[in-house]
Each structure stands twice: as C-alpha cells, then as structure tokens.
Design a protein around this motif. Sequence first.
Motif, mmCIF file in Angstrom:
data_model
loop_
_atom_site.group_PDB
_atom_site.id
_atom_site.type_symbol
_atom_site.label_atom_id
_atom_site.label_comp_id
_atom_site.label_asym_id
_atom_site.label_seq_id
_atom_site.Cartn_x
_atom_site.Cartn_y
_atom_site.Cartn_z
ATOM 1 N N THR A 112 -15.273 8.725 -10.900
ATOM 2 C CA THR A 112 -14.201 7.805 -10.406
ATOM 3 C C THR A 112 -12.796 8.533 -10.533
ATOM 4 N N TYR A 113 -11.803 7.798 -9.698
ATOM 5 C CA TYR A 113 -10.694 8.624 -9.650
ATOM 6 C C TYR A 113 -9.591 7.621 -9.885
ATOM 7 N N LEU B 96 -8.021 10.614 -4.413
ATOM 8 C CA LEU B 96 -8.675 9.895 -3.487
ATOM 9 C C LEU B 96 -8.620 10.494 -2.184
ATOM 10 N N LYS B 97 -7.394 11.220 -1.979
ATOM 11 C CA LYS B 97 -6.953 11.878 -0.733
ATOM 12 C C LYS B 97 -7.078 10.919 0.397
ATOM 13 N N LEU B 98 -6.337 9.830 0.305
ATOM 14 C CA LEU B 98 -6.193 8.896 1.395
ATOM 15 C C LEU B 98 -5.249 9.330 2.197
ATOM 16 N N PRO C 181 1.308 -3.571 -9.595
ATOM 17 C CA PRO C 181 1.553 -2.482 -10.835
ATOM 18 C C PRO C 181 0.448 -2.625 -11.620
ATOM 19 N N ASP C 182 -0.463 -1.545 -11.731
ATOM 20 C CA ASP C 182 -1.601 -1.370 -12.693
ATOM 21 C C ASP C 182 -2.355 0.025 -12.721
ATOM 22 N N THR C 183 -3.130 0.355 -13.467
ATOM 23 C CA THR C 183 -3.936 1.552 -13.157
ATOM 24 C C THR C 183 -5.518 1.047 -12.717
ATOM 25 N N TYR C 184 -5.596 1.780 -11.300
ATOM 26 C CA TYR C 184 -6.648 1.390 -10.696
ATOM 27 C C TYR C 184 -7.614 2.595 -10.598
ATOM 28 N N THR C 185 -8.904 2.346 -10.492
ATOM 29 C CA THR C 185 -10.035 3.153 -10.606
ATOM 30 C C THR C 185 -11.068 2.972 -9.440
ATOM 31 N N PHE C 186 -11.364 3.953 -8.637
ATOM 32 C CA PHE C 186 -12.100 4.006 -7.645
ATOM 33 C C PHE C 186 -12.983 4.958 -7.307
ATOM 34 N N THR C 187 -14.138 5.012 -6.666
ATOM 35 C CA THR C 187 -14.967 6.150 -6.393
ATOM 36 C C THR C 187 -14.362 6.880 -5.307
#
Length: 351
Positions: free
Chosen positions: A113-114, A136-138, A169-175
């Motif tokens: 995860t990132y 994530l390199k979006l 505003p938060d910390t997000y976790t994605f694959t």
Amino acid sequence: MKKALLALLVLGVLAGAAAGGWYFLRERRITAFASAPVTLPTAATVEIPSGTGPKRLAQLLAEAGVVTDADLLYLYIRREQLGPRLQAGEYEFTGTLTPGQALEKIVSGQVKTYRFTVPEGLRAEEILPIVASSELKLDLRKLERLAADRRFLADIGVPAGSIEGFLYPDTYTFTRKATEEAVLTKMVASALEAYRRANAQRKNEVKLDVLEAFTLASIVEKETGAPEERPRIACVFHNRLKMGWKLQTDPTVIYAMRLLRGVYSKNITKKDLETAHPYNTYTRVGLPPGPIASPGAAALEATLRPLDCEDLFFVSRNDGTHIFCPTLECHEAAVHEWQVQFFRKKRQQGN
C-alpha cells in the motif's frame, strides 16, 4: 517359474521402497525449504498479475530473490493446495522470511500500500499536487480536470461545482491500482462521512445545509491555529449571520484575490478589502458561494455545534490565539493593544 516370480516380487518391493524413500526425502526437502528463512538485502516488490498460476508465481518470487528455488516452491504450493487461494496484486517483501511466510502474505492478500497525508486547511490547488506526487504516481492534470468536472463531482456527492473544501484532510492508504477517480471519490466520501458525524451533534438552531456547513467550517479552519478556539470562532460567525452583518474575515479576501488575480498572497491591502467579489466577505453579506479550503472534523463539529456566546469580534494575539469581544468598545480596545501597541513595541525593540 517360481524363482522368476519371486525375483519380480523382490524387485517390486525394492522399487516400492525406493519410490517411498524418494517420496519421503522429497517431502522432507519441501518441508525444510518452506520453513528455511531467506534474508533479503533490500526490499523486493513483486507484481502478480491476475490469472497467474502456481508455476509462474514460483518463478516470479525466485527471480525477485524472495525464495531460492522455484521448483520446490511450486511443489510446496501444490502439496498445500494453495493454488486457488493465491491473490493477484503488488506485494512487498522485506527482511527475513520463509517461503511459507511469503506465500501466506499472498494467500491473505497483504498487498503493498501507498500513503499520503493531507493537512487541514489547504486549498484544492495545494492538495492535488500532494496526491499526484505520492508514490501512487497519479496524473496531476487528470486530477485537476476531475476536480472541475461537474458531472463527476455530482456522481461522487459534491453539492457544488467545485471540489474545493471536500478533499478531506487525513492520511490515506491505497494500493497501486488506485485511479485518480478512486482517490478523489474516497477523499470526498471521507469529507461527507465527517460531516455526517458532526451533523449528528448539530444544535437545533444551526440551519446550515451541507454546502453552507462546509463553507463556514472552512473559514473557521483558516481563522485559528488554536484547536480549542474553533467553537468560539464559529459562534462569532453564527452571531454575525443572525444579525445580518458582513462576516469580514480575511481568509475569504485572500481567496477572492487569488481567484481574481491568479496569484496567492497573504498580504491584504485596503484595495483588496474594497474589491467586490463573491468570496470577499468585506463587500458581501452572508457566506461566500463555497468553501475556501478543506476543513477537518473539528472545524465541522464546531460549525454545527458552536459555543454559546455573545461575541461578535475577535482580535489576534499574534500567537495563533485571539481576544474575543461582545461589543465594539471591547473590540477597539483589543485592536489598540494587540494590533497597534504590540507592533509598535516590536518596532521599538528592533524586531
């Protein structure tokens, strides 16, 4: 004839014993292999495409140095009947682990995860680059297009033509597979969920709709660096709205001038205060058309459940906190002390 049969029987027994011995030794090798730790000198990332079979998976892990023998790993997967349970995705392997532990990570879907973190009180033009520059390199341009796409915004629940204020505003976790659409959808969903939690504690006399709540919360967020002051700051603005006063809040002027001139500056001039603009609360009565930044949970809660107070003014102590006043006389005295005298003393001290 009997001797021939006996010889064949003996050969069969010996062959069976040999096969059994070979099978026993192979099982011991597989078991020892699966539990033998491998230390990786650096982190190894392995992408397992959808539809990857056990044999190819074993090769991928061996090529990455996660295991030392692809054939033994393949035999282990077959013996443990793990093939149907293997999950596609991007996996990261670090430190010391056994082949069995590596497979357990894949079977349980512990994909890499990132993360990225969005602080409170930022504008959309500040937040989108944070998202784009994450691992994530979006695509920043695509994020910006989506943020202005009214159809997309309506589909994900934004009650306005701009995403401003709704990038929570938060910390997000994605694959790794997260798309620009998925990331913005999640951020907006988090903002609306924070609103629902705050709304459950709303005071009956607060009559703001969703967009108005986010708009006022964004102003509350920008007006103070002291978390404990948010409910009282919100009270001041609610009191001004009830009385039909102009909010006269500097952050809205800064935002208005950014929209008008395309340049962001914290230095407000007399001309700025007098320049007519929908977001300039020195020239317009009531709330601006939309948020000026993304409020956090505390600002939303303060906006929908403000402190009970009679204050109509607040003046900065120049340290992130404020003096609150219910009357103009009190306000003018605070301005003299904290805006005139304070800076006069600093100039005299050479600061």
